[in-house]
Design a protein around this motif. Structure first.
Motif, PDB file in Angstrom:
ATOM      1  N   PRO A  41       0.798  -1.235   0.000  1.00 22.33           N
ATOM      2  CA  PRO A  41       0.000   0.000   0.000  1.00 22.33           C
ATOM      3  C   PRO A  41       0.829   1.283   0.000  1.00 22.33           C
ATOM      4  CG  PRO A  41      -0.914  -1.594   1.549  1.00 22.33           C
ATOM      5  CD  PRO A  41       0.402  -2.151   1.096  1.00 22.33           C
ATOM      6  N   ALA A  42       2.034   1.239   0.528  1.00 29.20           N
ATOM      7  CA  ALA A  42       2.857   2.443   0.615  1.00 29.20           C
ATOM      8  C   ALA A  42       3.482   2.826  -0.722  1.00 29.20           C
ATOM      9  CB  ALA A  42       3.959   2.253   1.660  1.00 29.20           C
ATOM     10  N   ILE A  43       3.261   2.024  -1.775  1.00 27.38           N
ATOM     11  CA  ILE A  43       3.828   2.288  -3.098  1.00 27.38           C
ATOM     12  C   ILE A  43       2.697   2.445  -4.104  1.00 27.38           C
ATOM     13  CG2 ILE A  43       5.218   1.343  -4.977  1.00 27.38           C
ATOM     14  CD1 ILE A  43       6.906  -0.087  -2.898  1.00 27.38           C
ATOM     15  N   TYR A  44       2.757   3.502  -4.902  1.00 30.89           N
ATOM     16  CA  TYR A  44       1.785   3.681  -5.975  1.00 30.89           C
ATOM     17  C   TYR A  44       2.510   3.683  -7.313  1.00 30.89           C
ATOM     18  CZ  TYR A  44      -1.823   5.359  -9.077  1.00 30.89           C
ATOM     19  OH  TYR A  44      -2.708   5.445 -10.111  1.00 30.89           O
ATOM     20  N   MET A  45       2.029   2.848  -8.242  1.00 36.63           N
ATOM     21  CA  MET A  45       2.536   2.810  -9.605  1.00 36.63           C
ATOM     22  C   MET A  45       1.367   2.629 -10.557  1.00 36.63           C
ATOM     23  SD  MET A  45       5.832   0.235  -9.173  1.00 36.63           S
ATOM     24  CE  MET A  45       6.547   0.658 -10.779  1.00 36.63           C
ATOM     25  N   PRO A  46       1.313   3.385 -11.662  1.00 35.02           N
ATOM     26  CA  PRO A  46       0.293   3.109 -12.681  1.00 35.02           C
ATOM     27  C   PRO A  46       0.512   1.714 -13.255  1.00 35.02           C
ATOM     28  CG  PRO A  46       1.400   5.219 -13.080  1.00 35.02           C
ATOM     29  CD  PRO A  46       2.189   4.500 -12.036  1.00 35.02           C
ATOM     30  N   GLY A  47      -0.570   1.059 -13.636  1.00 34.82           N
ATOM     31  CA  GLY A  47      -0.456  -0.301 -14.162  1.00 34.82           C
ATOM     32  C   GLY A  47       0.313  -0.392 -15.461  1.00 34.82           C
ATOM     33  N   PRO A  48      -0.076   0.360 -16.491  1.00 36.17           N
ATOM     34  CA  PRO A  48       0.618   0.242 -17.784  1.00 36.17           C
ATOM     35  C   PRO A  48       1.931   1.014 -17.795  1.00 36.17           C
ATOM     36  CG  PRO A  48      -1.133   1.863 -17.944  1.00 36.17           C
ATOM     37  CD  PRO A  48      -1.248   1.251 -16.568  1.00 36.17           C
ATOM     38  N   GLU A  49       2.790   0.664 -18.742  1.00 35.21           N
ATOM     39  CA  GLU A  49       3.998   1.459 -18.955  1.00 35.21           C
ATOM     40  C   GLU A  49       3.605   2.760 -19.642  1.00 35.21           C
ATOM     41  OE1 GLU A  49       7.772  -0.552 -20.039  1.00 35.21           O
ATOM     42  OE2 GLU A  49       6.495  -2.267 -20.456  1.00 35.21           O
ATOM     43  N   LEU A  50       4.085   3.877 -19.123  1.00 36.03           N
ATOM     44  CA  LEU A  50       3.714   5.184 -19.662  1.00 36.03           C
ATOM     45  C   LEU A  50       4.622   5.627 -20.809  1.00 36.03           C
ATOM     46  CD1 LEU A  50       2.951   7.085 -16.331  1.00 36.03           C
ATOM     47  CD2 LEU A  50       1.385   5.776 -17.781  1.00 36.03           C
ATOM     48  N   HIS A  51       5.877   5.232 -20.776  1.00 35.79           N
ATOM     49  CA  HIS A  51       6.846   5.596 -21.815  1.00 35.79           C
ATOM     50  C   HIS A  51       6.903   7.115 -22.036  1.00 35.79           C
ATOM     51  CE1 HIS A  51       7.434   1.400 -22.891  1.00 35.79           C
ATOM     52  NE2 HIS A  51       6.135   1.256 -23.051  1.00 35.79           N
ATOM     53  N   PHE A  52       6.605   7.888 -21.003  1.00 32.75           N
ATOM     54  CA  PHE A  52       6.514   9.337 -21.182  1.00 32.75           C
ATOM     55  C   PHE A  52       7.849   9.961 -21.563  1.00 32.75           C
ATOM     56  CE2 PHE A  52       6.898  13.618 -19.217  1.00 32.75           C
ATOM     57  CZ  PHE A  52       6.087  14.301 -20.114  1.00 32.75           C
ATOM     58  N   PHE A  53       8.905   9.644 -20.826  1.00 32.03           N
ATOM     59  CA  PHE A  53      10.194  10.290 -21.056  1.00 32.03           C
ATOM     60  C   PHE A  53      10.902   9.763 -22.303  1.00 32.03           C
ATOM     61  CE2 PHE A  53       9.456  10.556 -16.437  1.00 32.03           C
ATOM     62  CZ  PHE A  53       9.444  11.938 -16.299  1.00 32.03           C
ATOM     63  N   SER A  54      10.300   8.775 -22.950  1.00 25.48           N
ATOM     64  CA  SER A  54      10.898   8.206 -24.161  1.00 25.48           C
ATOM     65  C   SER A  54      10.022   8.461 -25.383  1.00 25.48           C
ATOM     66  CB  SER A  54      11.136   6.706 -23.971  1.00 25.48           C
ATOM     67  OG  SER A  54       9.949   6.059 -23.499  1.00 25.48           O
ATOM     68  N   ARG A  55       8.877   7.796 -25.462  1.00 26.36           N
ATOM     69  CA  ARG A  55       8.061   7.836 -26.677  1.00 26.36           C
ATOM     70  C   ARG A  55       6.905   8.832 -26.636  1.00 26.36           C
ATOM     71  NH1 ARG A  55       7.186   1.328 -26.457  1.00 26.36           N
ATOM     72  NH2 ARG A  55       9.396   0.698 -26.583  1.00 26.36           N
ATOM     73  N   GLU A  56       6.476   9.236 -25.440  1.00 23.77           N
ATOM     74  CA  GLU A  56       5.255  10.035 -25.315  1.00 23.77           C
ATOM     75  C   GLU A  56       5.526  11.438 -24.773  1.00 23.77           C
ATOM     76  OE1 GLU A  56       2.593   8.849 -26.537  1.00 23.77           O
ATOM     77  OE2 GLU A  56       3.152   6.745 -26.755  1.00 23.77           O
ATOM     78  N   TYR A  57       6.728  11.918 -24.908  1.00 25.99           N
ATOM     79  CA  TYR A  57       7.108  13.193 -24.296  1.00 25.99           C
ATOM     80  C   TYR A  57       6.312  14.361 -24.873  1.00 25.99           C
ATOM     81  CZ  TYR A  57      10.293  16.301 -21.779  1.00 25.99           C
ATOM     82  OH  TYR A  57      10.837  17.222 -20.912  1.00 25.99           O
ATOM     83  N   ASP A  58       5.904  14.260 -26.119  1.00 28.18           N
ATOM     84  CA  ASP A  58       5.150  15.335 -26.756  1.00 28.18           C
ATOM     85  C   ASP A  58       3.765  15.525 -26.135  1.00 28.18           C
ATOM     86  OD1 ASP A  58       7.242  15.846 -28.447  1.00 28.18           O
ATOM     87  OD2 ASP A  58       6.394  14.767 -30.163  1.00 28.18           O
ATOM     88  N   ARG A  59       3.292  14.567 -25.364  1.00 29.70           N
ATOM     89  CA  ARG A  59       1.989  14.716 -24.711  1.00 29.70           C
ATOM     90  C   ARG A  59       2.026  15.776 -23.611  1.00 29.70           C
ATOM     91  NH1 ARG A  59      -1.923  10.499 -25.072  1.00 29.70           N
ATOM     92  NH2 ARG A  59      -1.304   8.787 -26.441  1.00 29.70           N
ATOM     93  N   GLY A  60       3.200  16.074 -23.116  1.00 30.04           N
ATOM     94  CA  GLY A  60       3.327  17.123 -22.113  1.00 30.04           C
ATOM     95  C   GLY A  60       3.260  16.595 -20.694  1.00 30.04           C
ATOM     96  N   VAL A  61       3.863  17.359 -19.777  1.00 29.04           N
ATOM     97  CA  VAL A  61       3.957  16.909 -18.393  1.00 29.04           C
ATOM     98  C   VAL A  61       2.588  16.864 -17.726  1.00 29.04           C
ATOM     99  CG1 VAL A  61       4.345  19.205 -17.382  1.00 29.04           C
ATOM    100  CG2 VAL A  61       5.329  17.186 -16.286  1.00 29.04           C
ATOM    101  N   GLY A  62       1.640  17.691 -18.197  1.00 29.44           N
ATOM    102  CA  GLY A  62       0.288  17.631 -17.641  1.00 29.44           C
ATOM    103  C   GLY A  62      -0.349  16.278 -17.862  1.00 29.44           C
ATOM    104  N   TRP A  63      -0.162  15.720 -19.072  1.00 26.79           N
ATOM    105  CA  TRP A  63      -0.669  14.375 -19.361  1.00 26.79           C
ATOM    106  C   TRP A  63      -0.030  13.355 -18.435  1.00 26.79           C
ATOM    107  CZ3 TRP A  63       1.994   9.966 -20.826  1.00 26.79           C
ATOM    108  CH2 TRP A  63       1.207   8.875 -21.216  1.00 26.79           C
ATOM    109  N   TYR A  64       1.275  13.480 -18.242  1.00 25.77           N
ATOM    110  CA  TYR A  64       2.005  12.533 -17.402  1.00 25.77           C
ATOM    111  C   TYR A  64       1.453  12.537 -15.985  1.00 25.77           C
ATOM    112  CZ  TYR A  64       6.030  10.217 -15.189  1.00 25.77           C
ATOM    113  OH  TYR A  64       6.850   9.358 -14.477  1.00 25.77           O
TER     114      TYR A  64
END
Length: 285
Positions: free
Chosen positions: A32-55
Motif C-alpha cells: 500500500p505504501a507504493i503507488y505505480m500506474p499499471g501500464p507502462e507510460l513511456h513518457f520520457f521516451s516515446r510520449e514526451y510530446d503529450r506534455g507533463v500535464g498528461w504525465y
C-alpha cells in the motif's frame, strides 16, 4: 488525486525489456505504501510530446504520502530519456533489472516471433555481423545505455539488479529495492505466478490474424468460460527457432566488453549471469 505540480516521482524502473520488470512492478504494487500506474507510460521516451500535464494525470488515485513511481523499459534505451528524467525528477531513485544479454536478446526475439513480427531466420536478427544495431542486440548493451544515466545521476541513485536473482531469491531481490527506495514499510510477498511465459500454448498465428478484425468483440468476453474453452481447444505450444551454441558464442563475444563494464559497477550482477551461460532458453520471461 493526480500527481501535484510540485511533486516529482520518487523512483523509476527504467528497464530492461524481457528481464522480469513486470513481475517486479506487480510485486511492488502489492504494498500500500507504493503507488505505480499499471501500464507502462513511456513518457520520457516515446510520449514526451503529450506534455507533463498528461504525465501527471496518469497517477490519478495516488497517495502523495507514500512512494510514487512507474516502470517503462524504453527509458533505458531511448537516448533522450535520461536527460528528461533528470530535468523532471533529479532525485529519483532509478532501478535497472538486467538479464544475461544473450538470453535477453533471444527472449525478445521469441516474443516477436510468436507475434508474427519476425521470421524464423534467427540469424538475421541475432547475428552480430548482420544485426549489431538492431533492437535485439542493441537493447542488451546495458553499460552503453547506462553511461547516459551515470553522466546525470549519482551512482548511488541507480540500483542494478539481476533477472537471474528473481529466480533464485525473489524476496531478497525485492529487499534490495526496498532498501534502495529508503522505504521503511515491509514489502508484501512477491508475486509467485509468472507474469509472462513464452512456453504457454497460444492460438496459432493464422487464426489470430483471421480473428483480428473482431477482437473488439472478443476481448471483453475473453475470460468467459465458452471463449476460454474454445481457446484451449485450438491453442498450441509455439515452436521457436533454436539458439545454437555457435550463434550464442558469437553473441557472447559481442557483449563481452559491455559485460566487463557492468562488472565494474556491480560484480554481483554479472556473477548472477554465470548460471545462464549455457544459453539454453529459460522459462521466466
Amino acid at each position: 488525486m493526480t500527481l501535484p505540480d510540485d511533486r516529482p516521482v520518487d523512483f523509476l524502473i527504467i528497464g530492461a525489456a524481457k528481464c522480469a520488470t513486470t513481475w517486479l512492478q506487480q510485486s511492488l504494487m502489492q504494498t500500500p505504501a507504493i503507488y505505480m500506474p499499471g501500464p507502462e507510460l513511456h513518457f520520457f521516451s516515446r510520449e514526451y510530446d503529450r506534455g507533463v500535464g498528461w504525465y501527471r494525470k496518469q497517477f490519478e488515485g495516488c497517495d502523495t504520502s507514500g512512494l510514487i513511481g512507474e516502470k517503462s523499459n524504453s527509458y533505458l534505451t531511448v537516448p533522450e530519456a535520461a536527460q528528461r528524467i533528470r530535468d523532471f525528477a533529479p532525485n529519483a531513485r532509478l532501478v535497472l533489472q538486467m538479464r544475461d544479454p544473450v538470453q535477453r536478446a533471444y527472449s525478445d526475439y521469441c516474443m516477436l516471433f510468436r507475434r508474427g513480427e519476425v521470421t524464423g531466420r534467427i540469424e538475421d536478427y541475432l547475428d552480430p555481423a548482420r544485426a549489431a544495431n538492431g533492437r535485439f542486440l542493441s537493447d542488451g548493451r546495458y553499460a552503453h545505455h547506462l553511461d547516459r544515466f551515470y553522466d546525470l545521476f549519482p551512482a548511488d541513485q541507480v540500483l542494478l539488479l539481476a533477472f537471474e536473482d528473481v529466480r533464485a531469491n525473489p524476496t531478497g531481490n525485492l529487499e534490495k529495492v526496498r532498501a534502495h527506495l529508503n522505504l521503511k514499510d515491509m514489502l508484501e510477498p512477491p508475486v509467485k505466478k509468472k507474469v509472462k511465459d513464452k512456453n504457454e500454448a497460444m492460438v496459432p498465428l493464422p487464426l489470430r490474424k483471421a480473428l483480428a478484425p473482431v477482437r473488439f468483440v472478443l476481448d471483453p468476453v475473453r475470460n468467459t468460460w465458452p471463449v476460454r474453452s474454445l481457446r484451449n481447444a485450438v491453442a498450441r505450444q509455439v515452436e521457436y527457432p533454436a539458439l545454437t551454441d555457435d550463434l550464442a558464442k558469437r553473441m557472447g563475444d559481442f557483449y563481452a566488453d559491455d559485460i566487463a563494464r557492468i562488472e565494474k559497477h556491480d560484480p554481483g550482477v554479472s556473477h548472477a549471469w554465470a548460471g545462464a551461460q549455457n544459453h539454453q532458453p529459460e522459462r521466466i520471461n
